[in-house]
Design an enzyme around this catalytic site. Structure first.
Site, PDB file in Angstrom:
ATOM      1  N   GLY A  74       0.866  -1.169   0.000  1.00  0.00           N
ATOM      2  CA  GLY A  74       0.000   0.000   0.000  1.00  0.00           C
ATOM      3  C   GLY A  74       0.902   1.218   0.000  1.00  0.00           C
ATOM      4  O   GLY A  74       1.848   1.304  -0.794  1.00  0.00           O
ATOM      5  N   ALA A  95       4.337   8.210   3.558  1.00  0.00           N
ATOM      6  CA  ALA A  95       4.021   7.669   2.233  1.00  0.00           C
ATOM      7  C   ALA A  95       2.530   7.728   1.996  1.00  0.00           C
ATOM      8  O   ALA A  95       1.734   7.623   2.940  1.00  0.00           O
ATOM      9  CB  ALA A  95       4.485   6.221   2.154  1.00  0.00           C
ATOM     10  N   LYS A 131       7.301   5.061  20.427  1.00  0.00           N
ATOM     11  CA  LYS A 131       6.502   5.318  19.202  1.00  0.00           C
ATOM     12  C   LYS A 131       5.022   5.089  19.509  1.00  0.00           C
ATOM     13  O   LYS A 131       4.156   5.828  19.033  1.00  0.00           O
ATOM     14  CB  LYS A 131       6.984   4.387  18.078  1.00  0.00           C
ATOM     15  N   ASN A 184       1.878   7.628  18.882  1.00  0.00           N
ATOM     16  CA  ASN A 184       0.690   7.246  18.102  1.00  0.00           C
ATOM     17  C   ASN A 184      -0.565   7.261  18.975  1.00  0.00           C
ATOM     18  O   ASN A 184      -1.639   7.673  18.509  1.00  0.00           O
ATOM     19  CB  ASN A 184       0.869   5.868  17.461  1.00  0.00           C
ATOM     20  N   GLU A 186      -6.374   1.538  13.101  1.00  0.00           N
ATOM     21  CA  GLU A 186      -5.500   0.660  13.891  1.00  0.00           C
ATOM     22  C   GLU A 186      -5.683   0.906  15.395  1.00  0.00           C
ATOM     23  O   GLU A 186      -4.770   0.651  16.171  1.00  0.00           O
ATOM     24  CB  GLU A 186      -4.048   0.878  13.472  1.00  0.00           C
TER      25      GLU A 186
HETATM   26  N1  LIG Z   1       1.754   5.307   5.413  1.00  0.00           N
HETATM   27  C1  LIG Z   1       2.730   5.781   6.195  1.00  0.00           C
HETATM   28  O1  LIG Z   1       3.302   6.853   5.905  1.00  0.00           O
HETATM   29  C2  LIG Z   1       3.191   5.014   7.408  1.00  0.00           C
HETATM   30  C3  LIG Z   1       2.571   3.846   7.795  1.00  0.00           C
HETATM   31  N2  LIG Z   1       3.038   3.166   8.911  1.00  0.00           N
HETATM   32  C4  LIG Z   1       2.425   1.911   9.301  1.00  0.00           C
HETATM   33  O2  LIG Z   1       2.634   0.979   8.253  1.00  0.00           O
HETATM   34  C5  LIG Z   1       1.525   0.060   8.169  1.00  0.00           C
HETATM   35  C6  LIG Z   1       0.921   0.148   6.782  1.00  0.00           C
HETATM   36  O3  LIG Z   1       0.379   1.444   6.597  1.00  0.00           O
HETATM   37  P1  LIG Z   1      -0.047   1.989   5.153  1.00  0.00           P
HETATM   38  O4  LIG Z   1       0.980   1.651   4.159  1.00  0.00           O
HETATM   39  O5  LIG Z   1      -0.419   3.399   5.338  1.00  0.00           O
HETATM   40  O6  LIG Z   1      -1.357   1.095   4.897  1.00  0.00           O
HETATM   41  P2  LIG Z   1      -2.044   0.726   3.515  1.00  0.00           P
HETATM   42  O7  LIG Z   1      -3.428   0.295   3.820  1.00  0.00           O
HETATM   43  O8  LIG Z   1      -1.826   1.826   2.536  1.00  0.00           O
HETATM   44  O9  LIG Z   1      -1.182  -0.515   2.985  1.00  0.00           O
HETATM   45  C7  LIG Z   1      -1.399  -1.858   3.314  1.00  0.00           C
HETATM   46  C8  LIG Z   1      -1.688  -2.573   2.019  1.00  0.00           C
HETATM   47  O10 LIG Z   1      -1.597  -3.974   2.223  1.00  0.00           O
HETATM   48  C9  LIG Z   1      -2.661  -4.578   1.476  1.00  0.00           C
HETATM   49  N3  LIG Z   1      -2.937  -5.910   1.997  1.00  0.00           N
HETATM   50  C10 LIG Z   1      -3.473  -6.253   3.195  1.00  0.00           C
HETATM   51  N4  LIG Z   1      -3.583  -7.604   3.295  1.00  0.00           N
HETATM   52  C11 LIG Z   1      -3.105  -8.105   2.120  1.00  0.00           C
HETATM   53  C12 LIG Z   1      -2.992  -9.426   1.610  1.00  0.00           C
HETATM   54  N5  LIG Z   1      -3.358 -10.495   2.317  1.00  0.00           N
HETATM   55  N6  LIG Z   1      -2.484  -9.597   0.361  1.00  0.00           N
HETATM   56  C13 LIG Z   1      -2.109  -8.523  -0.375  1.00  0.00           C
HETATM   57  N7  LIG Z   1      -2.194  -7.237   0.057  1.00  0.00           N
HETATM   58  C14 LIG Z   1      -2.699  -7.036   1.298  1.00  0.00           C
HETATM   59  C15 LIG Z   1      -3.817  -3.603   1.683  1.00  0.00           C
HETATM   60  O11 LIG Z   1      -4.850  -3.820   0.753  1.00  0.00           O
HETATM   61  P3  LIG Z   1      -6.392  -3.635   1.253  1.00  0.00           P
HETATM   62  O12 LIG Z   1      -6.484  -2.286   1.844  1.00  0.00           O
HETATM   63  O13 LIG Z   1      -7.157  -3.828  -0.020  1.00  0.00           O
HETATM   64  O14 LIG Z   1      -6.630  -4.716   2.262  1.00  0.00           O
HETATM   65  C16 LIG Z   1      -3.094  -2.272   1.464  1.00  0.00           C
HETATM   66  O15 LIG Z   1      -2.989  -1.971   0.092  1.00  0.00           O
HETATM   67  C17 LIG Z   1       0.562   0.488   9.282  1.00  0.00           C
HETATM   68  O16 LIG Z   1       0.813  -0.245  10.449  1.00  0.00           O
HETATM   69  C18 LIG Z   1       0.907   1.968   9.490  1.00  0.00           C
HETATM   70  O17 LIG Z   1       0.540   2.418  10.781  1.00  0.00           O
HETATM   71  C19 LIG Z   1       4.117   3.581   9.621  1.00  0.00           C
HETATM   72  C20 LIG Z   1       4.756   4.735   9.262  1.00  0.00           C
HETATM   73  C21 LIG Z   1       4.339   5.559   8.152  1.00  0.00           C
HETATM   74  C1  LIG Z   2       3.959  10.063  13.530  1.00  0.00           C
HETATM   75  C2  LIG Z   2       2.537  10.110  13.002  1.00  0.00           C
HETATM   76  C3  LIG Z   2       1.606  10.575  14.078  1.00  0.00           C
HETATM   77  C4  LIG Z   2       2.595  11.116  11.896  1.00  0.00           C
HETATM   78  O1  LIG Z   2       1.349  11.519  11.419  1.00  0.00           O
HETATM   79  C5  LIG Z   2       2.152   8.716  12.552  1.00  0.00           C
HETATM   80  O2  LIG Z   2       2.889   7.782  12.775  1.00  0.00           O
HETATM   81  C6  LIG Z   2       0.850   8.423  11.938  1.00  0.00           C
HETATM   82  O3  LIG Z   2       0.181   9.303  11.420  1.00  0.00           O
HETATM   83  O4  LIG Z   2       0.503   7.213  11.981  1.00  0.00           O
END
Ligand SMILES: NC(=O)C1=CN([C@@H]2O[C@H](COP(=O)(O)OP(=O)(O)OC[C@H]3O[C@@H](n4cnc5c(N)ncnc54)[C@H](OP(=O)(O)O)[C@@H]3O)[C@@H](O)[C@H]2O)C=CC1
Ligand SMILES: CC(C)(CO)C(=O)C(=O)O
Length: 296
Positions: free
Chosen positions: A9, A122, A178, A182, A260
Site C-alpha cells: 500500500g 508515504a 513510538k 501514536n 488501527e
Molecule cells: N503510510 C505511512 O506513511 C506510514 C505507515 N506506517 C504503518 O505501516 C503500516 C501500513 O500502513 P499503510 O501503508 O499506510 O497502509 P495501507 O493500507 O496503505 O497498505 C497496506 C496494504 O496492504 C494490502 N494488503 C493487506 N492484506 C493483504 C494481503 N493479504 N495480500 C495482499 N495485500 C494485502 C492492503 O490492501 P487492502 O487495503 O485492499 O486490504 C493495502 O494496500 C501500518 O501499520 C501503518 O501504521 C508507519 C509509518 C508511516
Molecule cells: C507520527 C505520526 C503521528 C505522523 O502523522 C504517525 O505515525 C501516523 O500518522 O501514523
C-alpha cells in the site's frame, strides 16, 4: 538481497520502491496496483523521484527470499503471517505501527522476526504511483532488545538503498515511545478531524499528551524506561515536526476505513494494570465509529 514486501500500500510501495534501487524486490499487494507495477513499473514522487521495476503480485510467489518486510495494517497481521508461513525466508521485519505485530508473526513463522519503527511518510496516489511525503528513519532490531546478525544484515541492506536506518539494541523502549506518540496523536486527530499541528496548543493537545503519559505509565509497569516527560515531549515534538500531516488514523476515518485503534490505544488499555481513562475513552469512541460503519 531478495526482499519480499508484504502489503504494497502506501508505506510498502514507498520502501519497496526505494529498496528496488539496490535489491531484487517483489511487492505483494492488490490489483490494479500490482498489475500496473508489473506493466509500467513503480513511480515514486515527492522527496525523491524514481522509476523502478520491482516484481509485483497479489499472492506470495513460491520462491526463496532473504527477507520479508511486513507493511500491512495491524488488523491484517494474522493474514500476513499465514501467507508467509510456507515461504523460505531468513527473516521478517515488521514496520507496522501498534503493538503485538512481531509477536503474532513470530508465533506463526519459523524464521526470526525483527521489530521496526518507521517515520517515513508515504501515500499511495493511484495504481503504480506512490507519494514520498516525508523523509524519516527506519529503526530496527531484535524485538526483545540486544543484537543479531540478521538485524545488522538488514540494516546494511536498507542503508545500501539510501534508506536512513538505525540498528538499535533497545527496540522494546523504542516501540513503546513510538506507541506513546501514536496513542496521543492518531486517535485525537482522527476524532477531532484536525491536522497534527492542531495539537501544539489547546484542549486537543492536552488530551493527546495525557494519552501518551498514560502509555508511558503502562510501559514502566512492564519494565520499560519511558518517563512521562519524554512521552509528552515526543507528542509535542512530532506534532510540530509533522504539523501539516493528516495522521494515518485521520486518513482512515476520512476514507471510511477501519483504523488501527485496537493495536494502538486498545493495546495500551489491554496491557494496563492501573486505569487509563483517556486511552479507554479514545478506544471506545473509535470502536463505536467503526461499529456504526460496519467495519468491525
Ligand atoms: N503510510 C505511512 O506513511 C506510514 C505507515 N506506517 C504503518 O505501516 C503500516 C501500513 O500502513 P499503510 O501503508 O499506510 O497502509 P495501507 O493500507 O496503505 O497498505 C497496506 C496494504 O496492504 C494490502 N494488503 C493487506 N492484506 C493483504 C494481503 N493479504 N495480500 C495482499 N495485500 C494485502 C492492503 O490492501 P487492502 O487495503 O485492499 O486490504 C493495502 O494496500 C501500518 O501499520 C501503518 O501504521 C508507519 C509509518 C508511516
Ligand atoms: C507520527 C505520526 C503521528 C505522523 O502523522 C504517525 O505515525 C501516523 O500518522 O501514523
Amino acid at each position: 538481497m531478495r526482499i519480499l514486501v508484504f502489503g504494497a500500500g502506501s508505506l510498502g510501495s514507498l520502501l519497496g520502491g526505494l529498496l528496488a534501487r539496490a535489491h531484487d524486490v517483489t511487492l505483494v499487494g492488490r490489483d490494479p496496483h500490482a498489475e500496473r507495477v508489473r506493466e509500467d513499473g513503480l513511480r515514486v514522487e515527492g522527496e525523491v523521484s524514481a522509476h523502478v521495476e520491482p516484481a509485483a503480485a497479489t499472492a506470495v510467489p513460491a520462491e526463496r527470499f532473504d527477507l520479508a518486510v511486513v507493511t500491512v495494517k495491524a488488523f491484517d497481521t494474522d493474514a500476513a503471517a499465514a501467507a508467509l508461513a510456507s515461504v523460505d525466508l531468513d527473516g521478517v521485519l515488521s514496520l507496522q505501527n501498534g503493538l503485538g505485530n512481531e509477536e503474532r508473526l513470530a508465533d506463526a513463522l519459523a524464521c526470526p522476526v525483527l521489530a521496526g519503527t518507521c517515520t517515513y511518510g508515504a501515500r499511495l496516489r493511484g495504481p503504480g504511483r506512490v507519494d514520498y511525503t516525508g523523509i524519516g528513519e527506519v529503526v530496527l532490531g531484535p524485538p526483545g532488545g540486544g543484537t543479531s546478525s540478521l538485524a545488522d544484515r538488514v540494516g546494511t541492506a536498507f542503508d545500501a538503498a539510501g534508506i536512513e536506518t538505525t540498528v538499535a539494541t533497545d527496540m522494546p523502549r523504542r516501540r513503546w515511545e513510538k506507541l506513546a506518540v501514536n496513542a496521543g496523536i492518531n486517535a485525537v486527530t482522527a476524532l477531532a478531524r484536525v491536522e497534527n499541528g492542531a495539537l501544539s496548543e489547546g484542549p486537543a493537545g492536552d488530551t493527546a499528551r495525557r494519552a501518551a503519559v498514560e502509555t508511558a505509565a503502562v510501559a514502566r509497569e512492564r519494565g520499560i524506561d519511558l518517563s512521562d516527560e519524554t512521552a509528552a515531549d515526543e507528542v509535542e515534538r512530532v506534532a510540530d515536526a509533522t504539523a501539516a500531516n493528516r495522521s494515518s488514523m485521520l486518513q482512515d476515518v476520512d476514507a471510511g476505513d477501519r483504523t488501527e485503534v485496537d493495536a494502538i490505544n486498545g493495546a495500551v488499555v489491554e496491557r494496563a494494570e492501573e486505569p487509563v481513562p483517556v486511552n479507554e475513552t479514545l478506544t471506545a469512541l473509535l470502536r463505536a465509529w467503526e461499529r456504526e460503519r460496519g467495519l468491525r
